[in-house]
Design an enzyme around this catalytic site. Structure first.
Site, PDB file in Angstrom:
ATOM      1  N   HIS A   8      12.465  18.728  10.638  1.00 50.01           N
ATOM      2  CA  HIS A   8      11.826  20.028  10.827  1.00 50.01           C
ATOM      3  C   HIS A   8      10.317  19.901  11.002  1.00 50.01           C
ATOM      4  O   HIS A   8       9.602  20.904  10.922  1.00 50.01           O
ATOM      5  CB  HIS A   8      12.154  20.940   9.641  1.00 50.01           C
TER       6      HIS A   8
ATOM      7  N   GLU B 189      -0.178  -4.259   6.841  1.00 49.27           N
ATOM      8  CA  GLU B 189      -1.167  -5.194   6.295  1.00 49.27           C
ATOM      9  C   GLU B 189      -0.824  -6.634   6.643  1.00 49.27           C
ATOM     10  O   GLU B 189      -1.709  -7.486   6.731  1.00 49.27           O
ATOM     11  CB  GLU B 189      -1.262  -5.021   4.782  1.00 49.27           C
TER      12      GLU B 189
ATOM     13  N   LYS C 227     -14.382  -3.461   0.988  1.00 51.03           N
ATOM     14  CA  LYS C 227     -14.556  -3.844  -0.416  1.00 51.03           C
ATOM     15  C   LYS C 227     -16.003  -4.240  -0.696  1.00 51.03           C
ATOM     16  O   LYS C 227     -16.584  -3.847  -1.715  1.00 51.03           O
ATOM     17  CB  LYS C 227     -13.624  -5.005  -0.764  1.00 51.03           C
TER      18      LYS C 227
END
Length: 432
Positions: free
Chosen positions: A304, A283, A418
């Protein structure tokens, strides 16, 4: 004294690694970036030495603990949740909420706007003993305010308005915002998020200090470690390892095409640290077509699942290992099945020894395969070491912002989503 070291040798000595000349050429820009940080320090640089936030957080935490609280619900998202979660996960018992003798309330984090998780929190808390801490500077963060309204409604129904108000803490901007208005209207306990500190840089403010103190963590030591990092930056300038790391990661991206930065933590307790850092780096730096992509991994688990890609996949990554030398607790491996060579050899060792050996094996394997890697070593998983490390990573991110030529303290790319959300949810003044 904090015990945190940064080892960048395997960014220099592997095939295709960086050269000393490249670091020399970028050093004037590093000195300029550090000079700016120290001469006109951004808000996060002042937090480790700000006593008022510590004292206010400790005072509220004592109110919560002395009230006999059974549950403490921290409501926030992004940096308003990830930072506190790092502290709790790294420094508390891994099954803290299940301990019969915790010495404090259970901690719950209402972060995502997920109805299943939120309903689950409501299922397990005891309303009569629940305190709520809602964290958002603006008071208009949709996810946080939605979660808060739901929890507020449940507590008000069970306890009445007075009971809910007496156990609600608001951590927000000291002067403005919708949450500040709510706090003033209902006379709620209030802590300050400094206006000049963004959420992803706020862990050493009341955002992180309050829930840590409620859980009984050593927040004094946490800040002492962070303050030590700032002191060393003042002493060492551009030679501070966090600053050198900013240069190396920037150069690996800009001149080597290694635009993926993997933070691989060798401790389950640091899993949230990797998540916090992913937000901090992404960000802060992902702007104007610039920035490298951060990714979190946990050793040995992700040996793994992801290590195959790191070893033989595209040459586009830098692997940064975070290693803990002394574990808070260790477990011996008892002897059994000595006749089975694939099992018996483990007898007499410890699980912590196995974890550290595998960490070193991964580092050696990556280096042998010509895969650049770095290591951050913590002598132990202490509050002081964690405070130092988190402050150092914030410094590194700020310096990297200067090298990329972007503002590391804003996030314009998230605003469009937003606005669409506000419009579709019916917020006045917004149109889809």
């Amino acid at each position: 004294m904090a015990d945190v070291t940064f080892d960048y040798r395997n960014l220099l000595e592997v095939e295709g690694g960086l050269t000393g000349r490249e670091l020399e050429e970028i050093s004037p820009r590093l000195r300029a970036a550090v000079g700016t940080l120290l001469e006109d320090p951004p808000g996060f640089m002042r937090l480790p030495r700000t006593r008022e936030h510590l004292e206010a957080s400790l005072e509220v935490a004592e109110r919560v603990r002395s009230d006999g609280a059974t549950d403490f619900v921290h409501v926030g998202i992004g940096g308003s949740a990830l930072g506190p979660m790092v502290l709790h996960r790294a420094l508390s018992h891994p099954f803290y909420n299940l301990l019969p003798d915790r010495g404090g309330p259970r901690l719950h984090f209402a972060e995502n706007a997920d109805p299943a998780t939120l309903s689950g929190i409501l299922d397990v808390i005891e309303p009569e003993g629940t305190w709520v801490n809602v964290v958002t500077k603006s008071g208009s963060t949709a996810e946080t305010m939605a979660n808060f309204l739901v929890i507020r409604g449940a507590l008000a129904e069970a306890l009445g308005d007075f009971g809910y108000q007496a156990r609600t803490v608001v951590t927000t901007d000291p002067e403005k915002g919708f949450l500040k208005r709510i706090a003033d209207r209902e006379d709620l306990v209030t802590l300050q998020v400094p206006p000049e500190v963004g959420g992803r840089f706020s862990v050493l403010s009341p955002v992180g200090l309050l829930p840590a103190a409620v859980a009984g963590l050593d927040v004094e030591a946490l800040l002492a470690g962070a303050a030590r990092c700032v002191e060393e930056l003042e002493e060492q300038g551009a030679e501070h390892p966090a600053v050198v790391g900013a240069a190396m990661h920037h150069l690996m991206d800009a001149s080597r095409g290694r635009n993926i930065r993997v933070m691989m933590v060798y401790a389950d307790a640091l899993e949230r640290l990797a998540a916090w850092f992913v937000q901090l780096w992404a960000e802060s730096l992902g702007k104007d077509g610039k920035g490298s992509t951060p990714h979190g991994a946990v050793g040995t688990t992700d040996q793994h699942s992801q290590l195959q890609l790191y070893m033989e996949g595209p040459q586009d990554k830098v692997i940064e290992i975070v290693e803990v030398r002394e574990h808070p607790r260790d477990v011996g491996i008892p002897g059994a099945y000595e006749d089975l060579e694939g099992v018996g050899y483990l007898s007499g060792h410890t699980v912590g020894e196995l974890l550290n050996v595998e960490c070193d094996a991964t580092r050696r394997a990556l280096t042998g395969a010509g895969r650049p890697n770095a290591t951050i070593r913590l002598g132990s998983l202490s509050a002081e070491n964690l405070g130092y490390l988190m402050q150092a990573l914030e410094v590194q991110t700020a310096v990297a912002g200067a090298l990329y030529g972007v503002n590391p303290y804003d996030q314009p790319g998230v605003e469009a989503g937003k606005r669409i959300t506000y419009a579709r949810m019916g917020r006045p003044g917004y149109r889809a």
